[in-house]
Design a protein around this motif. Structure first.
Motif, mmCIF file in Angstrom:
data_model
loop_
_atom_site.group_PDB
_atom_site.id
_atom_site.type_symbol
_atom_site.label_atom_id
_atom_site.label_comp_id
_atom_site.label_asym_id
_atom_site.label_seq_id
_atom_site.Cartn_x
_atom_site.Cartn_y
_atom_site.Cartn_z
ATOM 1 N N LEU A 206 0.862 -1.244 -0.142
ATOM 2 C CA LEU A 206 -0.198 0.154 0.007
ATOM 3 C C LEU A 206 0.846 1.117 0.202
ATOM 4 C CD1 LEU A 206 -2.969 -0.706 2.678
ATOM 5 C CD2 LEU A 206 -3.259 -0.443 -0.060
ATOM 6 N N ARG A 207 1.869 1.200 0.774
ATOM 7 C CA ARG A 207 2.676 2.418 1.028
ATOM 8 C C ARG A 207 3.648 2.620 0.159
ATOM 9 N NH1 ARG A 207 1.024 4.970 5.409
ATOM 10 N NH2 ARG A 207 3.137 6.143 5.773
ATOM 11 N N SER A 208 4.078 1.711 -0.829
ATOM 12 C CA SER A 208 4.908 1.593 -1.726
ATOM 13 C C SER A 208 4.574 1.967 -3.124
ATOM 14 C CB SER A 208 6.047 0.533 -1.877
ATOM 15 O OG SER A 208 5.288 -0.644 -2.076
ATOM 16 N N ASP A 209 3.207 1.610 -3.331
ATOM 17 C CA ASP A 209 2.632 1.501 -4.571
ATOM 18 C C ASP A 209 2.231 3.069 -5.173
ATOM 19 O OD1 ASP A 209 0.325 1.928 -6.632
ATOM 20 O OD2 ASP A 209 -0.048 -0.497 -6.264
ATOM 21 N N ALA A 210 2.955 3.369 -6.391
ATOM 22 C CA ALA A 210 2.935 4.742 -6.792
ATOM 23 C C ALA A 210 1.258 5.249 -7.037
ATOM 24 C CB ALA A 210 3.763 4.664 -7.907
ATOM 25 N N GLU A 211 0.727 4.305 -7.674
ATOM 26 C CA GLU A 211 -0.534 4.466 -8.039
ATOM 27 C C GLU A 211 -1.435 5.032 -6.819
ATOM 28 O OE1 GLU A 211 -4.055 5.514 -10.346
ATOM 29 O OE2 GLU A 211 -1.955 5.463 -11.139
ATOM 30 N N ILE A 212 -1.405 4.241 -5.631
ATOM 31 C CA ILE A 212 -1.949 4.522 -4.659
ATOM 32 C C ILE A 212 -1.629 5.784 -4.012
ATOM 33 C CG2 ILE A 212 -2.526 3.675 -2.052
ATOM 34 C CD1 ILE A 212 -2.483 0.709 -3.427
ATOM 35 N N ASN A 213 -0.323 6.027 -4.224
ATOM 36 C CA ASN A 213 0.375 7.071 -3.337
ATOM 37 C C ASN A 213 0.562 8.372 -4.088
ATOM 38 O OD1 ASN A 213 1.061 6.227 -0.538
ATOM 39 N ND2 ASN A 213 1.786 4.515 -1.846
ATOM 40 N N LYS A 214 -0.013 8.442 -5.311
ATOM 41 C CA LYS A 214 0.279 9.807 -6.072
ATOM 42 C C LYS A 214 -0.319 10.701 -5.732
ATOM 43 C CE LYS A 214 -3.173 8.780 -9.812
ATOM 44 N NZ LYS A 214 -3.089 8.511 -11.146
ATOM 45 N N PHE A 215 -1.544 10.869 -4.833
ATOM 46 C CA PHE A 215 -2.240 12.120 -4.379
ATOM 47 C C PHE A 215 -1.931 12.299 -2.960
ATOM 48 C CE2 PHE A 215 -5.109 10.584 -8.101
ATOM 49 C CZ PHE A 215 -4.846 11.612 -8.811
ATOM 50 N N LEU A 216 -1.129 11.471 -2.191
ATOM 51 C CA LEU A 216 -0.666 11.508 -0.881
ATOM 52 C C LEU A 216 0.434 12.131 -0.467
ATOM 53 C CD1 LEU A 216 -1.958 8.063 0.147
ATOM 54 C CD2 LEU A 216 -3.339 10.040 0.415
ATOM 55 N N ASP A 217 0.453 12.826 0.246
ATOM 56 C CA ASP A 217 1.561 13.785 0.536
ATOM 57 C C ASP A 217 2.449 13.048 1.685
ATOM 58 O OD1 ASP A 217 3.822 15.725 0.945
ATOM 59 O OD2 ASP A 217 2.453 16.992 2.328
ATOM 60 N N ARG A 218 2.961 11.966 1.204
ATOM 61 C CA ARG A 218 3.906 11.130 2.455
ATOM 62 C C ARG A 218 4.903 10.190 1.329
ATOM 63 N NH1 ARG A 218 -0.660 6.359 3.456
ATOM 64 N NH2 ARG A 218 -0.142 4.943 1.552
ATOM 65 N N LYS A 219 6.068 10.100 2.276
ATOM 66 C CA LYS A 219 7.210 9.478 1.595
ATOM 67 C C LYS A 219 6.746 7.905 1.339
ATOM 68 C CE LYS A 219 12.045 8.301 2.889
ATOM 69 N NZ LYS A 219 12.842 8.306 3.930
ATOM 70 N N LEU A 220 7.114 7.455 0.356
ATOM 71 C CA LEU A 220 6.829 6.049 -0.074
ATOM 72 C C LEU A 220 7.745 4.938 0.930
ATOM 73 C CD1 LEU A 220 6.890 6.035 -3.862
ATOM 74 C CD2 LEU A 220 4.675 5.964 -2.350
ATOM 75 N N SER A 221 7.227 3.948 1.321
ATOM 76 C CA SER A 221 7.997 3.073 1.979
ATOM 77 C C SER A 221 8.715 1.874 0.930
ATOM 78 C CB SER A 221 6.956 2.126 2.634
ATOM 79 O OG SER A 221 6.254 2.535 3.764
ATOM 80 N N LYS A 222 9.810 1.839 1.281
ATOM 81 C CA LYS A 222 10.684 0.881 0.433
ATOM 82 C C LYS A 222 10.927 -0.477 1.086
ATOM 83 C CE LYS A 222 12.718 4.839 -1.737
ATOM 84 N NZ LYS A 222 13.248 6.126 -1.257
ATOM 85 N N THR A 223 10.992 -0.844 2.580
ATOM 86 C CA THR A 223 11.221 -1.963 2.808
ATOM 87 C C THR A 223 10.277 -2.200 3.864
ATOM 88 O OG1 THR A 223 12.316 -0.862 4.610
ATOM 89 C CG2 THR A 223 13.772 -1.354 2.832
ATOM 90 N N LEU A 224 10.354 -3.808 4.310
ATOM 91 C CA LEU A 224 9.514 -4.170 5.186
ATOM 92 C C LEU A 224 9.483 -3.581 6.654
ATOM 93 C CD1 LEU A 224 9.290 -8.070 4.692
ATOM 94 C CD2 LEU A 224 7.532 -6.505 4.626
ATOM 95 N N ASP A 225 11.024 -2.966 6.801
ATOM 96 C CA ASP A 225 11.293 -2.405 8.124
ATOM 97 C C ASP A 225 10.524 -0.903 8.146
ATOM 98 O OD1 ASP A 225 12.888 -4.304 9.359
ATOM 99 O OD2 ASP A 225 14.762 -3.190 8.507
ATOM 100 N N ASP A 226 10.334 -0.353 7.023
ATOM 101 C CA ASP A 226 9.552 0.648 7.041
ATOM 102 C C ASP A 226 8.211 0.433 7.211
ATOM 103 O OD1 ASP A 226 11.837 2.175 5.928
ATOM 104 O OD2 ASP A 226 11.202 2.234 3.951
#
Length: 173
Positions: free
Chosen positions: A32-52
């Motif tokens: 959810l937090r790394s998908d560019a389509e889901i996040n294109k309208f959200l002002d948040r940093k994309l998650s990159k790892t399971l630790d994120d």
């Protein structure tokens, strides 16, 4: 009241179970937090790892209270998270809060989110007696705007934090 002293509210719809977020949801939260389509309208940093993802989950779990409800949306009978819904920024004196949501891309356009949000709204109004629920969305996010309008949210003229790209929609009960 501290949520640790009571049970997290599990909500059930015709097709879904909305349950408490847990560490076992880390792979889906990462999606959810790394998908560019889901996040294109959200002002948040994309998650990159399971630790994120785990760091985010831990922050939610440690902050849940009567002022933050964060549900994992799962298909009934399955445990895999397909999306999330949260209630936050409760203003008890105004009987108001804000709602946010996201859904894995493969589940878009199937009426899943409208069903889940209806259940959360019912819970919010009936259990907490709230009279206003706000949602902020990007002005170009037509899918979210249309979804909220189907749920009787109305566009407000308020300027959002001096951000011309964000619109406020409000449900008044």
């Amino acid at each position: 009241m501290n949520r640790n002293l009571r049970t997290f509210p599990i909500l059930i719809t015709e097709r879904f179970t909305l349950r408490e977020l847990s560490k076992k949801d880390s792979e889906e939260i990462l999606l959810l937090r790394s998908d560019a389509e889901i996040n294109k309208f959200l002002d948040r940093k994309l998650s990159k790892t399971l630790d994120d993802a785990l760091s985010f989950i831990n922050s939610i779990i440690s902050n849940e209270s009567d002022e933050l409800f964060y549900w994992a949306i799962t298909k009934t009978g399955e445990d895999k998270l397909i999306g999330t819904i949260c209630l936050f920024d409760f203003l008890v004196d105004l009987k108001k809060c804000e709602i946010g949501y996201e859904l894995l891309t493969e589940f878009h356009g199937q009426g899943f989110m409208i069903e889940a949000i209806r259940k959360v709204l019912e819970y919010t109004i009936n259990t907490h007696g709230l009279k206003m629920i706000d949602a902020h969305t990007h002005k170009d996010n037509q899918s979210s705007t249309k979804l909220l309008q189907k749920l009787n949210f109305k566009k407000m003229e308020d300027i959002i934090e001096n951000n011309p790209n964000v619109i406020l929609l409000r449900l008044t009960t």
